[in-house]
Design a protein around this motif. Structure first.
Motif, mmCIF file in Angstrom:
data_model
loop_
_atom_site.group_PDB
_atom_site.id
_atom_site.type_symbol
_atom_site.label_atom_id
_atom_site.label_comp_id
_atom_site.label_asym_id
_atom_site.label_seq_id
_atom_site.Cartn_x
_atom_site.Cartn_y
_atom_site.Cartn_z
ATOM 1 N N ILE A 174 0.842 -1.207 0.000
ATOM 2 C CA ILE A 174 0.000 0.000 0.000
ATOM 3 C C ILE A 174 0.877 1.257 0.000
ATOM 4 C CG2 ILE A 174 -1.589 1.369 1.414
ATOM 5 C CD1 ILE A 174 -2.958 -1.268 2.192
ATOM 6 N N ALA A 175 1.955 1.224 0.768
ATOM 7 C CA ALA A 175 2.879 2.361 0.778
ATOM 8 C C ALA A 175 3.462 2.598 -0.616
ATOM 9 C CB ALA A 175 3.996 2.125 1.791
ATOM 10 N N GLY A 176 3.818 1.506 -1.303
ATOM 11 C CA GLY A 176 4.323 1.628 -2.671
ATOM 12 C C GLY A 176 3.282 2.217 -3.609
ATOM 13 N N PHE A 177 2.043 1.794 -3.444
ATOM 14 C CA PHE A 177 0.931 2.294 -4.270
ATOM 15 C C PHE A 177 0.756 3.801 -4.101
ATOM 16 C CE2 PHE A 177 -3.480 3.376 -5.018
ATOM 17 C CZ PHE A 177 -3.885 2.593 -6.087
ATOM 18 N N LEU A 178 0.906 4.281 -2.872
ATOM 19 C CA LEU A 178 0.646 5.693 -2.562
ATOM 20 C C LEU A 178 1.883 6.584 -2.682
ATOM 21 C CD1 LEU A 178 -1.634 5.202 0.573
ATOM 22 C CD2 LEU A 178 -2.371 5.913 -1.718
ATOM 23 N N SER A 179 3.045 5.984 -2.897
ATOM 24 C CA SER A 179 4.284 6.765 -2.821
ATOM 25 C C SER A 179 4.341 7.914 -3.821
ATOM 26 C CB SER A 179 5.498 5.843 -3.009
ATOM 27 O OG SER A 179 5.456 5.179 -4.256
ATOM 28 N N ASP A 180 3.750 7.738 -4.988
ATOM 29 C CA ASP A 180 3.809 8.796 -6.006
ATOM 30 C C ASP A 180 2.485 9.519 -6.195
ATOM 31 O OD1 ASP A 180 6.458 8.654 -6.573
ATOM 32 O OD2 ASP A 180 6.259 7.666 -8.515
ATOM 33 N N CYS A 181 1.571 9.390 -5.250
ATOM 34 C CA CYS A 181 0.284 10.084 -5.408
ATOM 35 C C CYS A 181 0.480 11.591 -5.515
ATOM 36 C CB CYS A 181 -0.684 9.727 -4.281
ATOM 37 S SG CYS A 181 -0.174 10.249 -2.622
ATOM 38 N N GLY A 182 1.538 12.112 -4.882
ATOM 39 C CA GLY A 182 1.817 13.545 -4.933
ATOM 40 C C GLY A 182 2.202 14.042 -6.315
ATOM 41 N N MET A 183 2.515 13.121 -7.245
ATOM 42 C CA MET A 183 2.790 13.530 -8.620
ATOM 43 C C MET A 183 1.567 14.216 -9.227
ATOM 44 S SD MET A 183 5.802 13.031 -9.965
ATOM 45 C CE MET A 183 7.304 12.045 -9.888
ATOM 46 N N ALA A 184 0.392 13.931 -8.681
ATOM 47 C CA ALA A 184 -0.828 14.567 -9.176
ATOM 48 C C ALA A 184 -0.817 16.070 -8.917
ATOM 49 C CB ALA A 184 -2.058 13.931 -8.523
ATOM 50 N N LYS A 185 0.026 16.510 -7.998
ATOM 51 C CA LYS A 185 0.108 17.936 -7.673
ATOM 52 C C LYS A 185 1.203 18.660 -8.472
ATOM 53 C CE LYS A 185 -3.018 17.096 -4.600
ATOM 54 N NZ LYS A 185 -4.432 17.427 -4.899
ATOM 55 N N ILE A 186 1.931 17.905 -9.301
ATOM 56 C CA ILE A 186 2.990 18.485 -10.126
ATOM 57 C C ILE A 186 2.397 18.927 -11.463
ATOM 58 C CG2 ILE A 186 5.199 18.025 -11.287
ATOM 59 C CD1 ILE A 186 5.500 17.993 -8.293
ATOM 60 N N ASP A 187 2.898 20.021 -11.998
ATOM 61 C CA ASP A 187 2.421 20.516 -13.288
ATOM 62 C C ASP A 187 2.532 19.419 -14.352
ATOM 63 O OD1 ASP A 187 3.135 21.818 -16.095
ATOM 64 O OD2 ASP A 187 2.007 23.310 -14.953
#
Length: 362
Positions: A174-187
């Motif tokens: 689950i941690a791996g799944f969520l690790s790049d969720c913040g990429m959604a906030k990048i232009d």
């Protein structure tokens, strides 16, 4: 299903080598079809190609009728895609939908996350070889969506190999799944940029672990070690990572696992600014060039799991030649002695540094 090349569309996944009159395949198994492949297949007068029922983006492939052969040949034959691979591609589609929701400002829906990834994590130990080959399905346009699922599964595999409990394996996944969720906030322009990033743009990309952490820090269903792993998955043992530049004993093991999985999938996948590399070449880089940056126990665990080779195994090399493993030297797990299929010549890969194993085919 077997279809005529006329029926292929970009994104189809080849399920079996397409052979010509030589010992080398015209198009190899697991290739994601591009227009150039369709052109090559026509030039070689190939009559049919076996492909999966899902495209690389997870959507269903429904071939149109071909005018080049009788209907009974072009019709779908029930050669089903492996269930695990199909579930993976469906999960990629689900991740893509979530990613766009996060981009629009929606909060993370943890029941939805668990519904998508936990069933795959639970099956992961039985599908190691398929998971180590998931990079084949990654396209430039859908890289981030594949990456989220693949990192989750690779991390779960490593945790399982380290003898973590089933519950811990799920948490790591689950941690791996969520690790790049913040990429959604990048232009979005930075994520799809072709060519090198400027120093300013790279600094923007480096903010994504912080954004990911902000998105998960107040989710009550998540354990603290999962939150730490999300924040720390780009940190390095020597302090050269980001966003905090912390090192060694301040890093949580979950984050160290995801760091290795993240780099492995990134380097073996086709991306906007870089072509994919051989998995075994990446393993060698993890062992040597990246020494001191990653936890050696975790790196060795991935290497040992992926290089569980044995005499008689059939492999494909980066020069597209087929070969059979003859002998594995323990000091060189990624470079065995092999017999080339086309001329029976025996060579030792440790003396041929320009050649790598591309994949195990049986």
């Amino acid at each position: 299903m077997r279809v005529h090349p006329d029926q292929l569309i970009p994104g189809c996944i080849v399920m079996r080598d397409v052979m010509g009159k030589t010992n080398r395949p015209i198009v190899t198994k697991n290739t994601v079809i591009k227009p150039v492949h369709i052109t090559v297949l026509h030039k070689f007068l190939v009559d049919e190609v076996e492909v999966g029922q899902k495209l690389s983006n997870g959507s269903s492939f429904l071939p149109e009728k071909s005018n080049n052969q009788p209907q009974e040949i072009s019709a779908v034959h029930e050669t089903e895609q492996p269930p695990f691979t199909e579930q993976y591609l469906q999960a990629v589609q689900a991740y893509k939908k979530m990613f766009h929701q996060w981009k629009a400002g929606f909060a993370i829906n943890m029941p939805g996350v668990r519904e998508v990834i936990v069933p795959l994590i639970e099956q992961a130990p039985k599908h190691k070889n398929e998971i180590y080959s998931l990079h084949h399905f990654t396209s430039k346009d859908d890289y981030f969506y594949h990456h989220g699922i693949a990192v989750a599964l690779l991390s779960a595999i490593i945790a399982d190999q380290l003898n973590y409990s089933k519950g811990e394996v799920i948490q790591v996944g689950i941690a791996g799944f969520l690790s790049d969720c913040g990429m959604a906030k990048i232009d979005e322009g930075l994520l799809s940029k072709r060519g090198s990033l400027t120093s300013y743009e790279y600094e923007e990309i480096k903010k994504h672990p912080t954004y990911s952490y902000r998105m998960v820090e107040n989710i009550p269903a998540l354990k603290n070690e999962v939150r730490l792993a999300v924040l720390q998955h780009h940190e390095r043992l020597d302090g050269s990572g980001y966003p905090l530049g912390i090192s060694q004993d301040k890093l949580h093991t979950y984050g160290k696992i995801i760091a290795v999985s993240d780099l492995y999938h990134a380097m073996t996948s086709e991306r906007v600014y870089r072509s994919k590399q051989s998995p075994f070449k990446v393993l060698e880089e993890l062992l040597h060039q990246q020494f001191g940056k990653f936890d050696p126990t975790i790196t060795q665990t991935l290497v040992q799991s992926m290089t569980s080779l044995s005499s008689g195994m059939k492999i494909r090399l980066t020069n597209n030649q087929l070969a059979e493993i003859v002998f594995i030297e323990s000091k060189y797990p990624t470079r065995p002695m092999i017999r080339l299929q086309h001329n029976d010549e025996i060579i030792h890969l440790k003396f041929h540094r320009e050649i790598y194993i591309e994949e195990i085919i049986s």
